[in-house]
Scaffold this active site. Structure first.
Site, short mmCIF file in Angstrom:
data_model
loop_
_atom_site.label_atom_id
_atom_site.label_comp_id
_atom_site.label_asym_id
_atom_site.label_seq_id
_atom_site.Cartn_x
_atom_site.Cartn_y
_atom_site.Cartn_z
N TRP A 12 0.82 -1.22 0.00
CA TRP A 12 0.00 0.00 0.00
C TRP A 12 0.85 1.27 0.00
CZ3 TRP A 12 -4.19 -1.35 4.29
CH2 TRP A 12 -4.89 -2.47 3.88
N LYS A 13 2.16 1.11 0.18
CA LYS A 13 3.06 2.27 0.26
C LYS A 13 2.51 3.29 1.26
CE LYS A 13 4.75 1.10 -4.28
NZ LYS A 13 5.32 1.49 -5.56
N HIS A 101 13.05 -2.51 -1.14
CA HIS A 101 12.23 -1.94 -2.22
C HIS A 101 13.01 -0.81 -2.90
CE1 HIS A 101 8.99 0.07 -4.34
NE2 HIS A 101 8.32 -1.04 -4.24
N GLU A 173 11.36 -6.26 -9.46
CA GLU A 173 10.58 -5.08 -9.83
C GLU A 173 11.44 -4.13 -10.65
OE1 GLU A 173 7.13 -4.28 -6.90
OE2 GLU A 173 8.92 -3.38 -6.06
N GLY A 179 4.80 2.14 -10.96
CA GLY A 179 3.95 3.33 -10.92
C GLY A 179 3.91 4.10 -12.23
N SER A 219 3.43 -2.14 -12.09
CA SER A 219 2.21 -1.92 -12.87
C SER A 219 1.43 -3.21 -13.15
CB SER A 219 2.52 -1.16 -14.17
OG SER A 219 3.06 0.12 -13.87
N GLY A 240 1.43 -2.52 -6.29
CA GLY A 240 1.34 -1.22 -5.63
C GLY A 240 -0.04 -0.62 -5.86
N GLY A 241 -0.13 0.30 -6.81
CA GLY A 241 -1.36 1.08 -7.04
C GLY A 241 -2.64 0.26 -7.09
P1 13P Z 1 2.88 -0.31 -8.95
O1 13P Z 1 2.06 -1.60 -8.97
O2 13P Z 1 2.07 0.87 -8.47
O3 13P Z 1 3.60 -0.10 -10.22
O4 13P Z 1 3.98 -0.52 -7.80
C1 13P Z 1 4.78 -1.64 -7.84
C2 13P Z 1 5.54 -1.71 -6.57
O5 13P Z 1 6.47 -0.95 -6.36
C3 13P Z 1 5.13 -2.70 -5.57
O6 13P Z 1 6.06 -2.81 -4.55
#
Ligand code: 13P
Length: 259
Positions: A12-13, A101, A173, A179, A219, A240-241
């Site tokens: 969820w950052k 990360h 990643e 993102g 993504s 993430g998003g």
């Molecule tokens: P996104 O899915 O928003 O690109 O983020 C990937 C991420 O950094 C998950 O740790």
């Protein structure tokens, strides 16, 4: 080939306060089924301030999601203003901790040796590290992606036993895909995850490499989850998003039902 259970993790950052976190977990609990959980492990990685709330709802309602964290310090305690010790997370029944990360590496200056200390500290508190690696676009264009990932994985796993490594999760990643809405092609992601597995095989042998779970992140969305997840060396996704929305995260968890 080992029977690796896929793991899909929601990072969820720095999003959602504890009320919003509670709402998201409750919405997810209505969408994700027992069959999903039989097929896939799901971990949720809220910000620190939400963890106790999420723990409480997971345990009170017996929800089948693993609790995760995004970060921790490597020392057991001490004068480290603002930091959180692994044992504090373990006490909240956190099972998975993201470490290394690219945002921690790039924005907060975490280098490989610090990432390695954290991996060892997380294992020392009986939690599973999700060790992240990934290359920049410049490194990819310069044909350095494989060597960058190889170095990060070797450094991150220094001092880890074969038994510990076998149960770990490694997340590939590519930084240019995080993102940005730009996903690595399924072939590219597969090749890079296979190269992570080759590094693990070189360090620990084929059996450990066959058992370690490797996630792709960058993504991941409902529309691309299946083509990524069916690749032989991709055992999960670090999202993430798309993990901030119950419907889209549930559809990623349910990738196997997609067309
Ligand atoms: P996104 O899915 O928003 O690109 O983020 C990937 C991420 O950094 C998950 O740790």
């Amino acid at each position: 080939m080992a029977d690796r259970k896929p793991i899909i993790s929601g990072n969820w950052k720095m999003h959602l306060n504890h009320f919003e976190a509670l709402k998201l977990v409750q919405e997810l609990s209505y969408l994700v089924t027992e069959d999903d959980i039989d097929a896939v492990d799901v971990s949720l990685h809220p910000p620190f301030t939400d963890i106790r709330t999420v723990q409480t709802v997971l345990e009170a309602d017996r929800l089948p999601f693993h609790l995760g964290a995004q970060h921790c310090h490597f020392e057991a305690n001490g004068a480290f203003t603002g930091e959180i010790a692994p044992s504090m997370l373990a006490k909240l029944n956190v099972s998975y901790v993201i470490v290394g990360h690219s945002e921690r590496r790039e924005v907060f200056g975490e280098a490989d040796d610090m990432v390695n200390k954290k991996v060892l500290a997380i294992l020392g508190s009986n939690m599973v590290p999700i060790l992240c690696c990934g290359e920049t676009l410049a490194e990819r264009d310069a044909n350095q992606a494989v060597s960058k990932i190889d170095g990060q994985v070797r450094a991150g796993l220094t001092g880890v036993t074969a038994e510990q490594a076998a149960d770990m999760v490694i997340a590939y990643e590519p930084i240019w895909a995080i993102g940005t809405g730009r996903t690595a092609s399924a072939d590219d992601a597969q090749n890079m995850c296979a190269s992570v597995r080759a590094t693990v095989a070189d360090v620990f042998g084929a059996e450990v490499a066959d058992s370690v779970r490797i996630q792709y992140g960058g993504s991941v969305k409902p529309v691309n989850a299946k083509e990524l997840m069916i690749q032989p060396d991709i055992d999960g996704a670090l999202v993430g998003g798309a993990s901030l929305d119950a419907d889209s995260f549930a559809r990623i968890v349910q990738y196997r039902l997609a067309d």
